[in-house]
Write a protein that holds these residues in place. Sequence first.
Motif, PDB file in Angstrom:
ATOM      1  N   LEU A  74       0.868  -1.177   0.000  1.00 33.02           N
ATOM      2  CA  LEU A  74       0.000   0.000   0.000  1.00 33.02           C
ATOM      3  C   LEU A  74       0.908   1.230   0.000  1.00 33.02           C
ATOM      4  CD1 LEU A  74      -2.449  -1.235   2.765  1.00 33.02           C
ATOM      5  CD2 LEU A  74      -2.914  -1.140   0.308  1.00 33.02           C
ATOM      6  N   ALA A  75       0.442   2.320  -0.600  1.00 34.61           N
ATOM      7  CA  ALA A  75       1.295   3.509  -0.667  1.00 34.61           C
ATOM      8  C   ALA A  75       0.469   4.776  -0.563  1.00 34.61           C
ATOM      9  CB  ALA A  75       2.098   3.524  -1.961  1.00 34.61           C
ATOM     10  N   GLN A  76       1.059   5.808   0.033  1.00 35.90           N
ATOM     11  CA  GLN A  76       0.403   7.105   0.159  1.00 35.90           C
ATOM     12  C   GLN A  76       0.303   7.762  -1.222  1.00 35.90           C
ATOM     13  OE1 GLN A  76       1.966  10.589   0.394  1.00 35.90           O
ATOM     14  NE2 GLN A  76      -0.116  11.322   0.639  1.00 35.90           N
ATOM     15  N   VAL A  77       1.318   7.593  -2.059  1.00 39.00           N
ATOM     16  CA  VAL A  77       1.304   8.102  -3.429  1.00 39.00           C
ATOM     17  C   VAL A  77       1.643   6.948  -4.365  1.00 39.00           C
ATOM     18  CG1 VAL A  77       2.394   9.675  -5.072  1.00 39.00           C
ATOM     19  CG2 VAL A  77       2.032  10.409  -2.706  1.00 39.00           C
ATOM     20  N   ARG A  78       0.790   6.726  -5.372  1.00 41.87           N
ATOM     21  CA  ARG A  78       1.011   5.660  -6.349  1.00 41.87           C
ATOM     22  C   ARG A  78       1.147   6.307  -7.721  1.00 41.87           C
ATOM     23  NH1 ARG A  78       0.084   1.002  -3.668  1.00 41.87           N
ATOM     24  NH2 ARG A  78       0.339  -0.185  -5.563  1.00 41.87           N
ATOM     25  N   GLN A  79       2.369   6.440  -8.202  1.00 40.85           N
ATOM     26  CA  GLN A  79       2.612   7.107  -9.468  1.00 40.85           C
ATOM     27  C   GLN A  79       2.443   6.180 -10.670  1.00 40.85           C
ATOM     28  OE1 GLN A  79       6.535   8.668  -8.627  1.00 40.85           O
ATOM     29  NE2 GLN A  79       5.676  10.594  -7.900  1.00 40.85           N
ATOM     30  N   ASP A  80       2.216   4.896 -10.423  1.00 38.18           N
ATOM     31  CA  ASP A  80       2.098   3.935 -11.519  1.00 38.18           C
ATOM     32  C   ASP A  80       0.671   3.809 -12.058  1.00 38.18           C
ATOM     33  OD1 ASP A  80       0.851   2.590  -9.455  1.00 38.18           O
ATOM     34  OD2 ASP A  80       2.147   0.824  -9.533  1.00 38.18           O
ATOM     35  N   GLY A  81      -0.248   4.628 -11.550  1.00 38.44           N
ATOM     36  CA  GLY A  81      -1.630   4.581 -12.027  1.00 38.44           C
ATOM     37  C   GLY A  81      -2.497   3.565 -11.313  1.00 38.44           C
ATOM     38  N   SER A  82      -1.912   2.756 -10.433  1.00 36.53           N
ATOM     39  CA  SER A  82      -2.702   1.783  -9.683  1.00 36.53           C
ATOM     40  C   SER A  82      -3.314   2.480  -8.471  1.00 36.53           C
ATOM     41  CB  SER A  82      -1.820   0.601  -9.252  1.00 36.53           C
ATOM     42  OG  SER A  82      -0.830   1.025  -8.345  1.00 36.53           O
ATOM     43  N   ASN A  83      -4.057   1.710  -7.665  1.00 39.47           N
ATOM     44  CA  ASN A  83      -4.671   2.292  -6.472  1.00 39.47           C
ATOM     45  C   ASN A  83      -4.555   1.322  -5.298  1.00 39.47           C
ATOM     46  OD1 ASN A  83      -6.787   0.407  -6.855  1.00 39.47           O
ATOM     47  ND2 ASN A  83      -7.777   1.806  -8.267  1.00 39.47           N
ATOM     48  N   THR A 114     -11.223   8.943   9.052  1.00 39.17           N
ATOM     49  CA  THR A 114     -12.244   7.908   8.924  1.00 39.17           C
ATOM     50  C   THR A 114     -12.472   7.619   7.444  1.00 39.17           C
ATOM     51  OG1 THR A 114     -14.016   9.538   8.981  1.00 39.17           O
ATOM     52  CG2 THR A 114     -13.398   8.528  11.073  1.00 39.17           C
ATOM     53  N   ARG A 115     -12.799   6.386   7.179  1.00 33.89           N
ATOM     54  CA  ARG A 115     -13.153   5.943   5.840  1.00 33.89           C
ATOM     55  C   ARG A 115     -14.365   5.045   5.987  1.00 33.89           C
ATOM     56  NH1 ARG A 115     -10.116   9.530   5.133  1.00 33.89           N
ATOM     57  NH2 ARG A 115      -8.179   9.530   3.968  1.00 33.89           N
ATOM     58  N   ILE A 126      -8.748   2.320  -0.318  1.00 34.41           N
ATOM     59  CA  ILE A 126      -8.490   2.983   0.957  1.00 34.41           C
ATOM     60  C   ILE A 126      -7.175   3.755   0.853  1.00 34.41           C
ATOM     61  CG2 ILE A 126      -8.153   2.720   3.445  1.00 34.41           C
ATOM     62  CD1 ILE A 126     -10.985   1.993   2.531  1.00 34.41           C
ATOM     63  N   ASP A 127      -7.292   5.055   0.646  1.00 35.50           N
ATOM     64  CA  ASP A 127      -6.131   5.941   0.617  1.00 35.50           C
ATOM     65  C   ASP A 127      -6.038   6.639   1.963  1.00 35.50           C
ATOM     66  OD1 ASP A 127      -5.443   5.386  -2.070  1.00 35.50           O
ATOM     67  OD2 ASP A 127      -6.956   6.803  -2.767  1.00 35.50           O
ATOM     68  N   LEU A 128      -4.829   6.752   2.477  1.00 38.15           N
ATOM     69  CA  LEU A 128      -4.598   7.440   3.739  1.00 38.15           C
ATOM     70  C   LEU A 128      -3.613   8.589   3.498  1.00 38.15           C
ATOM     71  CD1 LEU A 128      -4.555   4.371   6.144  1.00 38.15           C
ATOM     72  CD2 LEU A 128      -6.392   6.019   5.751  1.00 38.15           C
ATOM     73  N   PRO A 129      -3.705   9.666   4.297  1.00 36.53           N
ATOM     74  CA  PRO A 129      -3.009  10.912   3.965  1.00 36.53           C
ATOM     75  C   PRO A 129      -1.497  10.935   4.158  1.00 36.53           C
ATOM     76  CG  PRO A 129      -4.180  11.145   6.039  1.00 36.53           C
ATOM     77  CD  PRO A 129      -4.570   9.810   5.455  1.00 36.53           C
ATOM     78  N   ARG A 130      -0.942   9.978   4.895  1.00 36.86           N
ATOM     79  CA  ARG A 130       0.502   9.979   5.133  1.00 36.86           C
ATOM     80  C   ARG A 130       1.030   8.562   5.140  1.00 36.86           C
ATOM     81  NH1 ARG A 130       1.436  13.304  10.444  1.00 36.86           N
ATOM     82  NH2 ARG A 130       3.526  12.479  10.166  1.00 36.86           N
ATOM     83  N   ALA A 131       2.305   8.430   4.848  1.00 32.34           N
ATOM     84  CA  ALA A 131       2.968   7.134   4.940  1.00 32.34           C
ATOM     85  C   ALA A 131       3.178   6.791   6.409  1.00 32.34           C
ATOM     86  CB  ALA A 131       4.314   7.192   4.221  1.00 32.34           C
ATOM     87  N   GLY A 132       3.222   5.513   6.710  1.00 31.13           N
ATOM     88  CA  GLY A 132       3.511   5.068   8.071  1.00 31.13           C
ATOM     89  C   GLY A 132       2.651   3.894   8.492  1.00 31.13           C
ATOM     90  N   CYS A 133       2.705   3.617   9.785  1.00 32.61           N
ATOM     91  CA  CYS A 133       1.965   2.522  10.394  1.00 32.61           C
ATOM     92  C   CYS A 133       0.607   3.046  10.854  1.00 32.61           C
ATOM     93  CB  CYS A 133       2.763   1.987  11.583  1.00 32.61           C
ATOM     94  SG  CYS A 133       1.904   0.720  12.525  1.00 32.61           S
ATOM     95  N   TRP A 134      -0.464   2.519  10.300  1.00 37.75           N
ATOM     96  CA  TRP A 134      -1.826   2.951  10.637  1.00 37.75           C
ATOM     97  C   TRP A 134      -2.534   1.851  11.418  1.00 37.75           C
ATOM     98  CZ3 TRP A 134      -3.939   7.699   9.624  1.00 37.75           C
ATOM     99  CH2 TRP A 134      -3.200   8.543   8.792  1.00 37.75           C
ATOM    100  N   HIS A 135      -3.098   2.222  12.558  1.00 33.13           N
ATOM    101  CA  HIS A 135      -3.899   1.301  13.363  1.00 33.13           C
ATOM    102  C   HIS A 135      -5.359   1.507  12.952  1.00 33.13           C
ATOM    103  CE1 HIS A 135      -5.281  -1.182  16.609  1.00 33.13           C
ATOM    104  NE2 HIS A 135      -6.083  -0.212  17.014  1.00 33.13           N
ATOM    105  N   LEU A 136      -6.016   0.463  12.457  1.00 34.35           N
ATOM    106  CA  LEU A 136      -7.390   0.556  11.985  1.00 34.35           C
ATOM    107  C   LEU A 136      -8.344  -0.082  12.977  1.00 34.35           C
ATOM    108  CD1 LEU A 136      -5.687   1.036   9.427  1.00 34.35           C
ATOM    109  CD2 LEU A 136      -7.426  -0.194   8.154  1.00 34.35           C
ATOM    110  N   THR A 146      -9.684  -5.082  14.771  1.00 36.84           N
ATOM    111  CA  THR A 146      -8.618  -4.113  14.543  1.00 36.84           C
ATOM    112  C   THR A 146      -7.513  -4.763  13.720  1.00 36.84           C
ATOM    113  OG1 THR A 146      -7.407  -4.717  16.545  1.00 36.84           O
ATOM    114  CG2 THR A 146      -9.025  -2.934  16.755  1.00 36.84           C
ATOM    115  N   MET A 147      -6.719  -3.922  13.062  1.00 36.52           N
ATOM    116  CA  MET A 147      -5.514  -4.391  12.380  1.00 36.52           C
ATOM    117  C   MET A 147      -4.621  -3.196  12.127  1.00 36.52           C
ATOM    118  SD  MET A 147      -6.539  -5.111   8.363  1.00 36.52           S
ATOM    119  CE  MET A 147      -7.692  -6.391   8.755  1.00 36.52           C
ATOM    120  N   ASP A 148      -3.361  -3.466  11.843  1.00 34.55           N
ATOM    121  CA  ASP A 148      -2.411  -2.428  11.469  1.00 34.55           C
ATOM    122  C   ASP A 148      -2.033  -2.632  10.005  1.00 34.55           C
ATOM    123  OD1 ASP A 148      -2.376  -1.537  14.094  1.00 34.55           O
ATOM    124  OD2 ASP A 148      -0.575  -2.666  14.613  1.00 34.55           O
ATOM    125  N   LEU A 149      -1.979  -1.530   9.265  1.00 36.06           N
ATOM    126  CA  LEU A 149      -1.515  -1.571   7.878  1.00 36.06           C
ATOM    127  C   LEU A 149      -0.428  -0.533   7.699  1.00 36.06           C
ATOM    128  CD1 LEU A 149      -4.882  -1.831   5.872  1.00 36.06           C
ATOM    129  CD2 LEU A 149      -3.278  -3.675   6.436  1.00 36.06           C
TER     130      LEU A 149
END
Length: 156
Positions: A74-83, A114-115, A126-136, A146-149
């Motif tokens: 998963l990535a905060q910015v995907r320049q390859d056109g994927s999502n 929230t999403r 599911i796009d998130l605003p910053r790179a890093g470890c997200w607790h969902l 719960t999970m971390d991504l």
Amino acid sequence: MGSVLLLTACTTAGRSATAVDAPASTTAATGCGSRIETGSLPDWADTGFSGDARVPHVFGAKGDIVAVLFAHPLAQVRQDGSNNKILWVSRPTSTSREALAITATLDGTDTRVTREVAGGPGPSIIDLPRAGCWHLELRWAGHTDTMDLVYADRLP
């Protein structure tokens, strides 16, 4: 023969590092408390897949939901056109069409977003605003898990 992988947990209060006994070929450390599985999907989550479906996926802490990662990493910015496509599959089946509510908190910060996945667990971007470890924190049809991504900074 299994090997022990030490996964580093997010620093969210009440969470700690865990040792997981698993074959190195079927898991990958994420830097968060949840691990990315690369083995077969469980029977309850493989509807719509053919044969021995082996796609990256993350189980909720209770095992009541799995995030099938069609975009890995998963990535905060995907320049390859994927999502950041994630298929959410819940173990407790429900006929409720109540949305899957996701509250994501970036580890070590006050950043919380929230999403929502309309109609409950299912396909999503599911796009998130910053790179890093997200607790969902995940809520749907009277269930919670719960999970971390981990979201990388950017992909080429």
